[in-house]
Design a protein around this motif. Structure first.
Motif, PDB file in Angstrom:
ATOM      1  N   GLY A   1       0.791  -1.217   0.000  1.00 56.88           N
ATOM      2  CA  GLY A   1       0.000   0.000   0.000  1.00 56.88           C
ATOM      3  C   GLY A   1       0.824   1.267   0.000  1.00 56.88           C
ATOM      4  O   GLY A   1       0.268   2.369  -0.088  1.00 56.88           O
ATOM      5  N   VAL A   2       2.135   1.135   0.124  1.00 56.59           N
ATOM      6  CA  VAL A   2       3.034   2.285   0.031  1.00 56.59           C
ATOM      7  C   VAL A   2       3.277   2.572  -1.450  1.00 56.59           C
ATOM      8  O   VAL A   2       3.530   1.656  -2.234  1.00 56.59           O
ATOM      9  CB  VAL A   2       4.373   1.995   0.737  1.00 56.59           C
ATOM     10  N   ARG A   3       3.206   3.822  -1.831  1.00 51.02           N
ATOM     11  CA  ARG A   3       3.444   4.164  -3.241  1.00 51.02           C
ATOM     12  C   ARG A   3       4.927   4.016  -3.559  1.00 51.02           C
ATOM     13  O   ARG A   3       5.769   4.642  -2.921  1.00 51.02           O
ATOM     14  CB  ARG A   3       2.969   5.589  -3.538  1.00 51.02           C
ATOM     15  N   ARG A   4       5.230   3.190  -4.546  1.00 53.64           N
ATOM     16  CA  ARG A   4       6.601   2.912  -4.944  1.00 53.64           C
ATOM     17  C   ARG A   4       6.713   2.977  -6.459  1.00 53.64           C
ATOM     18  O   ARG A   4       5.734   2.739  -7.179  1.00 53.64           O
ATOM     19  CB  ARG A   4       7.043   1.518  -4.474  1.00 53.64           C
ATOM     20  N   THR A   5       7.916   3.245  -6.945  1.00 49.79           N
ATOM     21  CA  THR A   5       8.184   3.150  -8.376  1.00 49.79           C
ATOM     22  C   THR A   5       8.287   1.671  -8.729  1.00 49.79           C
ATOM     23  O   THR A   5       9.004   0.915  -8.064  1.00 49.79           O
ATOM     24  CB  THR A   5       9.502   3.867  -8.731  1.00 49.79           C
ATOM     25  N   LEU A   6       7.584   1.243  -9.772  1.00 52.26           N
ATOM     26  CA  LEU A   6       7.508  -0.173 -10.124  1.00 52.26           C
ATOM     27  C   LEU A   6       8.375  -0.561 -11.305  1.00 52.26           C
ATOM     28  O   LEU A   6       8.618  -1.752 -11.530  1.00 52.26           O
ATOM     29  CB  LEU A   6       6.062  -0.571 -10.435  1.00 52.26           C
TER      30      LEU A   6
ATOM     31  N   LEU B   1       9.521  -4.512 -11.694  1.00 55.38           N
ATOM     32  CA  LEU B   1       9.535  -5.207 -10.411  1.00 55.38           C
ATOM     33  C   LEU B   1       8.213  -5.930 -10.212  1.00 55.38           C
ATOM     34  O   LEU B   1       7.153  -5.393 -10.540  1.00 55.38           O
ATOM     35  CB  LEU B   1       9.749  -4.220  -9.265  1.00 55.38           C
ATOM     36  N   ALA B   2       8.273  -7.136  -9.635  1.00 47.57           N
ATOM     37  CA  ALA B   2       7.049  -7.912  -9.395  1.00 47.57           C
ATOM     38  C   ALA B   2       7.104  -8.533  -8.009  1.00 47.57           C
ATOM     39  O   ALA B   2       8.171  -8.762  -7.441  1.00 47.57           O
ATOM     40  CB  ALA B   2       6.884  -8.995 -10.462  1.00 47.57           C
ATOM     41  N   GLY B   3       5.922  -8.827  -7.457  1.00 51.04           N
ATOM     42  CA  GLY B   3       5.843  -9.492  -6.169  1.00 51.04           C
ATOM     43  C   GLY B   3       6.364  -8.639  -5.028  1.00 51.04           C
ATOM     44  O   GLY B   3       6.186  -7.426  -4.984  1.00 51.04           O
TER      45      GLY B   3
ATOM     46  N   PHE C   1       4.228  -5.530  -3.208  1.00 53.67           N
ATOM     47  CA  PHE C   1       2.824  -5.932  -3.291  1.00 53.67           C
ATOM     48  C   PHE C   1       2.495  -6.931  -2.177  1.00 53.67           C
ATOM     49  O   PHE C   1       2.905  -8.100  -2.232  1.00 53.67           O
ATOM     50  CB  PHE C   1       2.523  -6.558  -4.649  1.00 53.67           C
ATOM     51  N   LEU C   2       1.748  -6.470  -1.183  1.00 51.80           N
ATOM     52  CA  LEU C   2       1.380  -7.319  -0.058  1.00 51.80           C
ATOM     53  C   LEU C   2       0.177  -6.720   0.654  1.00 51.80           C
ATOM     54  O   LEU C   2       0.057  -5.497   0.760  1.00 51.80           O
ATOM     55  CB  LEU C   2       2.554  -7.433   0.928  1.00 51.80           C
ATOM     56  N   ASP C   3      -0.721  -7.569   1.127  1.00 53.62           N
ATOM     57  CA  ASP C   3      -1.860  -7.150   1.932  1.00 53.62           C
ATOM     58  C   ASP C   3      -1.341  -6.827   3.331  1.00 53.62           C
ATOM     59  O   ASP C   3      -0.915  -7.723   4.064  1.00 53.62           O
ATOM     60  CB  ASP C   3      -2.889  -8.287   1.977  1.00 53.62           C
ATOM     61  N   SER C   4      -1.356  -5.559   3.714  1.00 53.51           N
ATOM     62  CA  SER C   4      -0.764  -5.153   4.987  1.00 53.51           C
ATOM     63  C   SER C   4      -1.596  -5.563   6.194  1.00 53.51           C
ATOM     64  O   SER C   4      -1.084  -5.565   7.315  1.00 53.51           O
ATOM     65  CB  SER C   4      -0.554  -3.632   5.013  1.00 53.51           C
ATOM     66  N   PHE C   5      -2.843  -5.933   5.990  1.00 53.54           N
ATOM     67  CA  PHE C   5      -3.665  -6.368   7.123  1.00 53.54           C
ATOM     68  C   PHE C   5      -3.438  -7.839   7.417  1.00 53.54           C
ATOM     69  O   PHE C   5      -3.245  -8.232   8.566  1.00 53.54           O
ATOM     70  CB  PHE C   5      -5.146  -6.105   6.844  1.00 53.54           C
TER      71      PHE C   5
END
Length: 377
Positions: free
Chosen positions: A248-253, A260-262, A267-271
């Motif tokens: 959920g943090v804005r990052r350059t992909l 970048l992948a995964g 990319f992760l559900d922070s909850f």
């Protein structure tokens, strides 16, 4: 020269390579380990992740099928149980080996045990430098997980509040102080900053672990030993660590030719801490974008297209997961009381866990009802 080099053979890398092979790209996958290899992980694969695969999970790989979650906080507990499975519990060594095997079916070349040391991006290609030599590719997908450093060719290093630390032990059932149901995961909140502890069933053994923000979890080994001791386990069980990003943090992909992948992309559900579904889909999307760019010659546009597609499919959901995680960990007592006192609150969250609802949908349902719920306490 390859159309694509994929760095990393986990769910993101193997999924990217499989999709690239199916699209006819000359693809090389480089992985520093030999498979199967041990991977520290709770081992839960959600229905959302399984639905992204174009093949069925073999029953032999499923250690347990989860239908319920039991949540604990400050001596109290609640349980949510559904009719549909929440997740399949797998050994990551076996699951990742299966994904790699499926990637190789499409004609992908894999070099196992070959570590990538650096990437040099040029106008028309990327040079991939390894322990054994160098390769050239039109594009590169970096899918080496959260602990790799190649992602820094595209984006800055995460701050301590942008990644988490996890420790996990695998404990045989006969060494457990009690029997744990094979269809239920147990989650213990109140462990570190934005973290939790868990006990997950895996057939003949349990996955027991803790995780939290690196900025808050200053003594993870001590916290892990305490968590094991409090659950009645031997606190000296061997624990292995790994890092996870805060989603959920804005990052350059992406740069012009490196995507970048995964976990490398954050990319992760922070909850919930779930990342396999997003690893699979981001790898697939990256391969599709690269294929389209090669066919059309729109090389400079691949970077923006990949970022746009990821944002459209799951970007806002990950940001809402981070928002909910921050609220829950800031006011854990209130949040737990909501779950315990109002069945529809936990029932509807189960819809998020099974991907029937997005986090945004859940929050839009929950927030207008909060004043009434809190007045009823």
């Amino acid at each position: 020269m390859f159309d694509l080099v994929v760095v990393g053979g986990g769910p993101a890398g193997s999924s990217a390579a499989r999709r690239a092979g199916a699209l006819g790209l000359r693809t090389l996958l480089l992985e520093k380990e030999q498979f199967p290899r041990y991977k520290a992980c709770g081992g839960g694969v959600t229905g959302q992740a399984l639905s992204s695969l174009d093949f069925a999970l073999p029953p032999r790989l499923c250690d347990a099928t989860i239908f319920a979650a039991r949540v604990h906080f400050e001596g109290r507990s609640i349980e949510a149980r559904g009719e549909s499975p929440l997740a399949a519990m797998v050994s990551r060594s076996d699951f990742d080996a299966l994904l790699l095997e499926k990637a190789l079916e499409g004609g992908v070349v894999a070099r196992m045990g070959e570590r990538v040391r650096g990437l040099e991006e040029h106008q028309n290609a990327v040079e991939v430098l390894t322990d054994d030599g160098a390769y050239e590719a039109t594009y590169v997908i970096v899918a080496e997980g959260a602990q790799g450093t190649l992602k820094r060719t595209v984006r800055r290093k995460d701050r301590e509040d942008e990644y988490g630390v996890c420790l996990v032990s695998e404990i045989r059932n006969e060494d457990s102080p009690r029997d744990y149901r094979q269809d239920t995961i147990e989650v213990h909140f109140g462990i570190g900053g934005m973290g939790y502890g868990w006990v997950f069933p895996h057939g003949e053994h349990l996955s027991v672990g803790i995780g939290g923000l690196a900025s808050s979890l200053r003594s993870p080994k001590e916290i892990m030993a305490g968590f094991l001791r409090d659950r009645g386990f031997d606190p000296h069980h061997r624990a292995r660590g790994h890092l996870i990003p805060v989603g959920g943090v804005r990052r350059t992909l992406a740069s012009s030719r490196i995507l970048l992948a995964g976990d490398a992309a954050g990319f992760l559900d922070s909850f919930t801490g779930e990342g396999i579904a997003y690893a699979i889909r981001s790898g697939q999307i990256a391969a599709e974008v690269i294929s389209g760019s090669l066919l059309s010659g729109r090389h400079p546009k691949a970077q923006g297209e990949y970022q746009t597609l990821c944002e459209k499919e799951f970007g806002s959901n990950l940001r809402y997961s981070l928002f909910l995680a921050r609220i829950m960990h800031r006011f854990p007592g209130i949040f737990f009381r909501l779950l315990a006192s109002h069945q529809e609150v936990i029932d509807n969250f189960a819809k998020v866990a099974t991907a029937q609802w997005s986090y945004g949908h859940y929050l839009r349902w929950l927030i207008p009802r909060l004043p009434g719920y809190l007045l009823q306490r």
